[in-house]
Design an enzyme around this catalytic site. Structure first.
Site, PDB file in Angstrom:
ATOM      1  CB  CYS A   1      48.366 -28.415  -4.339  1.00 43.41           C
ATOM      2  SG  CYS A   1      49.380 -28.253  -5.798  1.00 43.41           S
TER       3      CYS A   1
ATOM      4  CE  LYS B   1      35.351 -31.130 -16.131  1.00 43.44           C
ATOM      5  NZ  LYS B   1      34.607 -29.930 -16.498  1.00 43.44           N
TER       6      LYS B   1
END
Ligand code: F6R
Length: 601
Positions: free
Chosen positions: A2, A596
């Site tokens: 976060c 990715k």
């Protein structure tokens, strides 16, 4: 991983654009939800938050229009509690008097929530950031001032975290906002009539370059024109001079490293520490162990790097817990084993993204048999998480660099943790020492890995050989090398080398051997087969006299038991690939042709 940002000004103003700008500059850390809160001069709190990307949520909730004297924004990367409006941050306390947001993991969140409910507090969601706010509220309710309540709350909160918190009711002499650091990043900015605090620098630098770095075990109180740092344990003031940050934004995002890959390699000690803290406290682990214990057949399924973690994981289950586990590449699993599964089988699907099509195909094929499906993933809210019967998060935050490094190590650590729990005689590993050992290995092997990179860089093809537990490490090292240097490197079992590939060896041909401490004697046989034909053997292993006599280069990892040495050995191989990629003038973060997340067949 976060991100939080808080700002304190000296008058009501349009804070929305500043908060949005900070959120965008934190967004490279990865997130699934976003929330902003402002407090105006009259103490009115405006809180807006939702699941989604910053710009879509802004379109719905109009963050840009938010006004106030103080404000905070949080980007959430879900670990506790699914992405939802209730779990998005910031969070209010029971009466809407305090507002706060955190970054990190509170590992005793479940028991804390129960305690707060028993105390009669209003717990709205399951997110651990909310627990930070209630922990402070609980001590305020016992008559403490906010700063003392924060310091006492720190004794209740276990895990790695940083949080910001503000009260709507403040006098001018009171701090307008507070923050605390315990394991997660926290930096303060001091501007003109404004101070701010954030998880990291990029969100601060456009506002001010006058920086104060906060250390673990410290609180910081913010006023519009000054800040005060205090120690959590005794409340004493810490004197620290601000520094002027002179480097660019790019350097700030990469935390001072040249590439995200290098940063992510060096984040591994912290990522492992956070994973272990999470696993030790998580109620999600037991159902996982139970399904593994009961399994008639236990399959570990993944692709690429995640498959290599499955290979090492299978060795751990076999050798430590006596549980036969079978590692399988996801498309092969779909084509072969999926059709003979029974409801008594357990399939563990491993994927950092949780979106790899090959893995989801395997999951869908396995679903038809009613076998138990377990997911190990890094991206909360991913398809794999939603479709698994039980899941465990890798808890390593956002991995930006295309080559997987910290997600791989946490996959391996996860398997080792589970296997250790499943040992017949109970767990044996000293988990507290592992992050330090990883840190030590990164420092101890970097120079030797750089030297090995210089040697390998003069070749365009080579082999990495492992034996037993280290086969998966050799294969992962070889994949990392291919991926970011474009040299061909094959990873295989050292004892298989004589069955064909040995013919490739000529004078100076490089072959790298990854050996566990208990395989050194066997490995020396395989090294000799290469050395006596003029090959250039390189060893990656703990110190061993016999190995040392037989190789041309030696990358020494710290002494450790076989299962720990196995995972430590991957660290110099990551460093080696990184250094060689740079020697070739390539960008290791974004290798050609690769992406990715692979959502195609
Ligand atoms: C290599 C790499 C890939 C992934 C593979 C599976 O560094 O990252 O080999 O491991 O594409 O991806 P996930 O783990 O997302 O399923």
């Amino acid at each position: 991983m976060c991100g939080i940002f808080g700002i304190v000004g000296n008058h009501d103003q349009q804070l929305g654009e500043i908060l949005l700008g900070a959120a965008r500059r934190l967004s490279y850390r990865g997130y699934d939800s976003v929330g902003c809160a402002t407090i105006d001069a009259r103490g009115h709190i405006d809180l807006r938050k939702d699941v989604g990307k910053i710009d879509e949520v802004n379109e719905r909730l109009d963050f840009a229009a938010m006004r106030g004297q103080r404000g905070m924004v949080q980007l959430r990367w879900a670990t506790f509690g699914a992405p939802s409006v209730e779990n998005a941050q910031p969070h209010l306390d029971s009466n809407g008097a305090l507002i706060g947001a955190h970054n990190g993991n509170i590992v005793n969140n479940v028991s804390l929530r129960e305690r707060f409910m028993d105390e009669g507090l209003t717990v709205r969601g399951t997110n651990d950031g909310e627990s930070c706010v209630h922990a402070v509220e609980s001590h305020v309710n016992q008559g403490n001032g906010i700063l003392d309540a924060i310091r006492k709350a720190a004794r209740d909160l276990q895990g790695d975290y940083a949080f910001v918190i503000a009260s709507k009711d403040t006098n001018e002499s009171d701090p307008a906002m507070y923050a605390i650091k315990n394991g997660s990043g926290l930096v303060v900015g001091i501007g003109d009539g404004m101070t701010c605090v954030s998880s990291d620098l990029p969100s601060i630098l456009p506002l001010t370059r006058k920086i104060l770095r906060i250390k673990d075990g410290e609180t910081v109180s913010l006023w519009p024109d000054r800040v005060e740092i205090r120690r959590v344990n005794d409340g004493l003031i810490v004197e620290r001079e601000p520094e002027m940050f002179t480097e660019g934004m790019d350097a700030a995002e990469k935390g001072g490293y040249a590439h995200f890959m290098e940063k992510e390699i060096h984040e591994q000690p912290q990522a492992v520490a956070e994973l272990i803290h999470w696993l030790v406290a998580s109620p999600h682990v037991e159902p996982f162990l139970d399904s593994m214990r009961k399994a008639r057949h236990l399959y570990l399924v993944g692709c690429g790097t995640s498959y290599h973690a499955c290979m090492i994981g299978a060795s751990y289950f076999n050798r430590l817990a006596g549980i036969p586990a079978i590692p399988v590449l996801a498309p092969q699993f779909t084509e072969t084993l999926a059709s003979i599964l029974t409801p008594d089988d357990t399939v563990v699907l491993v994927s950092q993204s949780g979106e790899t099509k090959d893995v989801l195909n395997a999951l869908n094929a396995a679903r038809r048999s009613n076998a138990t499906l377990l997911g190990i993933l890094n991206v909360l809210g991913s398809t794999l998480m939603e479709a698994s019967d039980h899941y465990l998060p890798l808890a390593c935050g956002y991995e930006i660099s295309v080559p997987a490094t910290k997600t791989f190590l946490n996959q391996v650590v996860m398997f080792l943790y589970l296997a250790d729990q499943l040992r017949a005689g109970g767990p044996e590993i000293d988990w507290d020492s592992l992050p330090g050992l990883i840190e030590k290995t990164l420092h101890a092997t970097d120079a030797a890995a750089r030297r090995a990179a210089e040697i390998l860089n003069t070749h365009n093809e080579m082999y990495y050989l492992g034996y037993g537990m280290t086969l998966g490490v050799a294969m992962e090292g070889a994949l990392k090398l291919k991926e970011i240097t474009y040299a061909h490197c094959e990873g295989m079992l050292s004892s298989e080398f004589k069955h064909g590939p040995l013919s490739a060896v000529y004078e100076g041909y490089p072959v790298l051997f990854v050996s566990g401490p208990s395989d050194a004697a066997m490995m020396v046989n395989h090294i000799s087969e290469v050395a006596c034909r003029g090959g250039h053997p390189i060893a990656v292993a703990c110190e061993d006299g016999l190995l040392r006599k037989n190789v041309s280069e030696y990358v020494v990892i710290p002494d450790a038991a076989q299962e720990i040495a196995t995972l430590l050995a991957v660290l110099p191989l990551q460093l080696l690939s990184y250094h060689m990629s740079l020697l070739r003038g390539l960008d290791p973060d974004f290798p050609r042709n690769l992406s990715k997340t692979l959502t195609v067949d």
